[in-house]
Design a protein around this motif. Structure first.
Motif, PDB file in Angstrom:
ATOM      1  N   LEU A 109      22.679 -37.032  40.284  1.00  0.00           N
ATOM      2  CA  LEU A 109      21.949 -37.717  41.354  1.00  0.00           C
ATOM      3  C   LEU A 109      20.887 -36.806  41.967  1.00  0.00           C
ATOM      4  CD1 LEU A 109      24.898 -39.643  43.031  1.00  0.00           C
ATOM      5  CD2 LEU A 109      23.049 -40.607  41.622  1.00  0.00           C
ATOM      6  N   VAL A 110      21.228 -35.533  42.137  1.00  0.00           N
ATOM      7  CA  VAL A 110      20.255 -34.566  42.664  1.00  0.00           C
ATOM      8  C   VAL A 110      19.059 -34.471  41.720  1.00  0.00           C
ATOM      9  CG1 VAL A 110      19.871 -32.101  43.108  1.00  0.00           C
ATOM     10  CG2 VAL A 110      21.888 -33.230  44.034  1.00  0.00           C
ATOM     11  N   ALA A 111      19.334 -34.325  40.427  1.00  0.00           N
ATOM     12  CA  ALA A 111      18.247 -34.223  39.449  1.00  0.00           C
ATOM     13  C   ALA A 111      17.396 -35.495  39.442  1.00  0.00           C
ATOM     14  CB  ALA A 111      18.820 -33.951  38.057  1.00  0.00           C
ATOM     15  N   ASP A 112      18.053 -36.653  39.495  1.00  0.00           N
ATOM     16  CA  ASP A 112      17.309 -37.920  39.516  1.00  0.00           C
ATOM     17  C   ASP A 112      16.378 -38.001  40.718  1.00  0.00           C
ATOM     18  OD1 ASP A 112      18.649 -38.741  37.234  1.00  0.00           O
ATOM     19  OD2 ASP A 112      20.101 -39.975  38.326  1.00  0.00           O
ATOM     20  N   ILE A 113      16.898 -37.682  41.882  1.00  0.00           N
ATOM     21  CA  ILE A 113      16.098 -37.773  43.109  1.00  0.00           C
ATOM     22  C   ILE A 113      14.902 -36.839  43.044  1.00  0.00           C
ATOM     23  CG2 ILE A 113      16.106 -37.236  45.584  1.00  0.00           C
ATOM     24  CD1 ILE A 113      19.010 -38.385  45.602  1.00  0.00           C
ATOM     25  N   GLN A 114      15.120 -35.615  42.567  1.00  0.00           N
ATOM     26  CA  GLN A 114      14.012 -34.665  42.522  1.00  0.00           C
ATOM     27  C   GLN A 114      12.961 -35.056  41.484  1.00  0.00           C
ATOM     28  OE1 GLN A 114      16.156 -30.867  42.305  1.00  0.00           O
ATOM     29  NE2 GLN A 114      15.483 -30.519  44.409  1.00  0.00           N
ATOM     30  N   LEU A 115      13.400 -35.530  40.328  1.00  0.00           N
ATOM     31  CA  LEU A 115      12.440 -35.930  39.302  1.00  0.00           C
ATOM     32  C   LEU A 115      11.673 -37.184  39.716  1.00  0.00           C
ATOM     33  CD1 LEU A 115      14.461 -35.246  36.035  1.00  0.00           C
ATOM     34  CD2 LEU A 115      12.509 -33.956  36.920  1.00  0.00           C
ATOM     35  N   SER A 152       7.757 -27.647  41.156  1.00  0.00           N
ATOM     36  CA  SER A 152       8.844 -27.104  41.983  1.00  0.00           C
ATOM     37  C   SER A 152      10.002 -28.092  42.073  1.00  0.00           C
ATOM     38  CB  SER A 152       8.335 -26.772  43.384  1.00  0.00           C
ATOM     39  OG  SER A 152       7.405 -25.727  43.326  1.00  0.00           O
ATOM     40  N   LEU A 153       9.695 -29.359  42.263  1.00  0.00           N
ATOM     41  CA  LEU A 153      10.752 -30.375  42.281  1.00  0.00           C
ATOM     42  C   LEU A 153      11.461 -30.439  40.928  1.00  0.00           C
ATOM     43  CD1 LEU A 153       8.997 -33.164  44.330  1.00  0.00           C
ATOM     44  CD2 LEU A 153      11.124 -32.012  44.943  1.00  0.00           C
ATOM     45  N   SER A 154      10.697 -30.337  39.864  1.00  0.00           N
ATOM     46  CA  SER A 154      11.281 -30.324  38.525  1.00  0.00           C
ATOM     47  C   SER A 154      12.189 -29.108  38.345  1.00  0.00           C
ATOM     48  CB  SER A 154      10.175 -30.317  37.473  1.00  0.00           C
ATOM     49  OG  SER A 154      10.694 -30.093  36.189  1.00  0.00           O
ATOM     50  N   GLY A 155      11.803 -27.979  38.934  1.00  0.00           N
ATOM     51  CA  GLY A 155      12.638 -26.775  38.866  1.00  0.00           C
ATOM     52  C   GLY A 155      13.971 -26.968  39.563  1.00  0.00           C
ATOM     53  N   GLY A 156      13.957 -27.642  40.696  1.00  0.00           N
ATOM     54  CA  GLY A 156      15.206 -27.945  41.385  1.00  0.00           C
ATOM     55  C   GLY A 156      16.091 -28.856  40.554  1.00  0.00           C
ATOM     56  N   ALA A 157      15.481 -29.846  39.918  1.00  0.00           N
ATOM     57  CA  ALA A 157      16.232 -30.744  39.034  1.00  0.00           C
ATOM     58  C   ALA A 157      16.785 -29.977  37.835  1.00  0.00           C
ATOM     59  CB  ALA A 157      15.337 -31.890  38.562  1.00  0.00           C
ATOM     60  N   PHE A 158      16.008 -29.023  37.336  1.00  0.00           N
ATOM     61  CA  PHE A 158      16.463 -28.196  36.212  1.00  0.00           C
ATOM     62  C   PHE A 158      17.710 -27.398  36.596  1.00  0.00           C
ATOM     63  CE2 PHE A 158      15.865 -24.162  33.696  1.00  0.00           C
ATOM     64  CZ  PHE A 158      16.331 -24.681  32.500  1.00  0.00           C
ATOM     65  N   LEU A 159      17.730 -26.857  37.805  1.00  0.00           N
ATOM     66  CA  LEU A 159      18.927 -26.131  38.274  1.00  0.00           C
ATOM     67  C   LEU A 159      20.134 -27.061  38.359  1.00  0.00           C
ATOM     68  CD1 LEU A 159      17.494 -23.755  41.025  1.00  0.00           C
ATOM     69  CD2 LEU A 159      18.375 -23.149  38.770  1.00  0.00           C
ATOM     70  N   ALA A 160      19.923 -28.286  38.797  1.00  0.00           N
ATOM     71  CA  ALA A 160      21.018 -29.258  38.841  1.00  0.00           C
ATOM     72  C   ALA A 160      21.498 -29.572  37.425  1.00  0.00           C
ATOM     73  CB  ALA A 160      20.561 -30.527  39.552  1.00  0.00           C
ATOM     74  N   ASN A 191      13.820 -31.539  30.834  1.00  0.00           N
ATOM     75  CA  ASN A 191      13.398 -31.038  32.139  1.00  0.00           C
ATOM     76  C   ASN A 191      12.826 -29.628  32.001  1.00  0.00           C
ATOM     77  OD1 ASN A 191      13.018 -30.619  34.844  1.00  0.00           O
ATOM     78  ND2 ASN A 191      15.092 -31.139  35.421  1.00  0.00           N
ATOM     79  N   PHE A 192      13.475 -28.795  31.205  1.00  0.00           N
ATOM     80  CA  PHE A 192      12.978 -27.437  30.975  1.00  0.00           C
ATOM     81  C   PHE A 192      11.607 -27.477  30.311  1.00  0.00           C
ATOM     82  CE2 PHE A 192      12.543 -23.700  28.218  1.00  0.00           C
ATOM     83  CZ  PHE A 192      12.551 -22.707  29.178  1.00  0.00           C
ATOM     84  N   GLY A 193      11.437 -28.371  29.335  1.00  0.00           N
ATOM     85  CA  GLY A 193      10.158 -28.488  28.655  1.00  0.00           C
ATOM     86  C   GLY A 193       9.021 -28.833  29.600  1.00  0.00           C
ATOM     87  N   PHE A 194       9.308 -29.675  30.583  1.00  0.00           N
ATOM     88  CA  PHE A 194       8.278 -29.999  31.574  1.00  0.00           C
ATOM     89  C   PHE A 194       8.053 -28.830  32.529  1.00  0.00           C
ATOM     90  CE2 PHE A 194       6.981 -31.493  35.753  1.00  0.00           C
ATOM     91  CZ  PHE A 194       5.785 -32.112  35.423  1.00  0.00           C
ATOM     92  N   PHE A 195       9.123 -28.160  32.906  1.00  0.00           N
ATOM     93  CA  PHE A 195       9.076 -27.110  33.925  1.00  0.00           C
ATOM     94  C   PHE A 195       8.359 -25.842  33.453  1.00  0.00           C
ATOM     95  CE2 PHE A 195      11.225 -23.371  35.836  1.00  0.00           C
ATOM     96  CZ  PHE A 195      10.825 -23.543  37.143  1.00  0.00           C
ATOM     97  N   VAL A 196       8.538 -25.477  32.198  1.00  0.00           N
ATOM     98  CA  VAL A 196       8.020 -24.203  31.705  1.00  0.00           C
ATOM     99  C   VAL A 196       6.492 -24.236  31.613  1.00  0.00           C
ATOM    100  CG1 VAL A 196       8.137 -24.684  29.221  1.00  0.00           C
ATOM    101  CG2 VAL A 196       8.508 -22.367  30.036  1.00  0.00           C
ATOM    102  N   GLY A 197       5.874 -23.118  31.916  1.00  0.00           N
ATOM    103  CA  GLY A 197       4.413 -22.992  31.881  1.00  0.00           C
ATOM    104  C   GLY A 197       3.909 -22.454  33.215  1.00  0.00           C
ATOM    105  N   GLU A 198       2.621 -22.218  33.284  1.00  0.00           N
ATOM    106  CA  GLU A 198       2.033 -21.760  34.546  1.00  0.00           C
ATOM    107  C   GLU A 198       2.217 -22.857  35.580  1.00  0.00           C
ATOM    108  OE1 GLU A 198      -1.973 -20.309  34.282  1.00  0.00           O
ATOM    109  OE2 GLU A 198      -1.551 -19.316  32.374  1.00  0.00           O
ATOM    110  N   ILE A 199       2.776 -22.495  36.714  1.00  0.00           N
ATOM    111  CA  ILE A 199       3.179 -23.494  37.708  1.00  0.00           C
ATOM    112  C   ILE A 199       2.008 -24.311  38.250  1.00  0.00           C
ATOM    113  CG2 ILE A 199       3.080 -21.944  39.692  1.00  0.00           C
ATOM    114  CD1 ILE A 199       5.729 -23.329  40.643  1.00  0.00           C
ATOM    115  N   ASP A 200       0.821 -23.745  38.280  1.00  0.00           N
ATOM    116  CA  ASP A 200      -0.315 -24.452  38.873  1.00  0.00           C
ATOM    117  C   ASP A 200      -1.313 -24.994  37.843  1.00  0.00           C
ATOM    118  OD1 ASP A 200      -1.223 -21.981  38.089  1.00  0.00           O
ATOM    119  OD2 ASP A 200      -2.466 -21.648  39.862  1.00  0.00           O
TER     120      ASP A 200
END
Length: 124
Positions: free
Chosen positions: A68-74, A99-107, A19-28
């Protein structure tokens, strides 16, 4: 060493790192977020969720809730990417997906912290 606990920990930590690997980088920037990595993160998160079923402790319940939170967000991120189709590379779409991936990363981080806490407080 308990093989079941090794496998459990492996999938929890792998879910977080993918999840971190997908999340990291310029957000846009869509070139910084590989869609295959998102799909692999979803699969590993789902495996980690299945492994969390059956634990009837309070910490087990929180582990399951974080999964479950991470699953739903991803899954929501993947749905947005699929529905966006050719517009999936536009900055506003990528920002929502990341952003959704970031929420899953926090979970996932919460789940790893619980795993560490559980390990440290384990009595022999």
């Amino acid at each position: 060493m308990n093989l079941e606990k090794v496998i459990f920990g492996f999938f929890i930590i792998l879910a977080m790192t993918l999840n971190f690997g997908f999340f990291v980088g310029e957000i846009d920037n869509p070139h910084h977020h590989l869609h295959y990595e998102l799909y692999v993160a979803i699969v590993v998160n789902l495996i980690a969720t299945v492994l969390k079923f059956g634990d009837r402790t309070q910490i087990g319940a929180i582990h399951l809730a974080t999964s479950l939170v991470a699953d739903i967000q991803l899954i929501a991120a993947a749905i947005i990417w699929v529905v966006a189709g050719s517009k999936g590379a536009e900055p506003e779409v990528i920002v929502g997906i990341v952003s959704l991936s970031g929420g899953a990363f926090l979970a996932n981080i919460t789940s790893v912290i619980l795993l560490i806490y559980e390990t440290v407080t384990l009595r022999r």
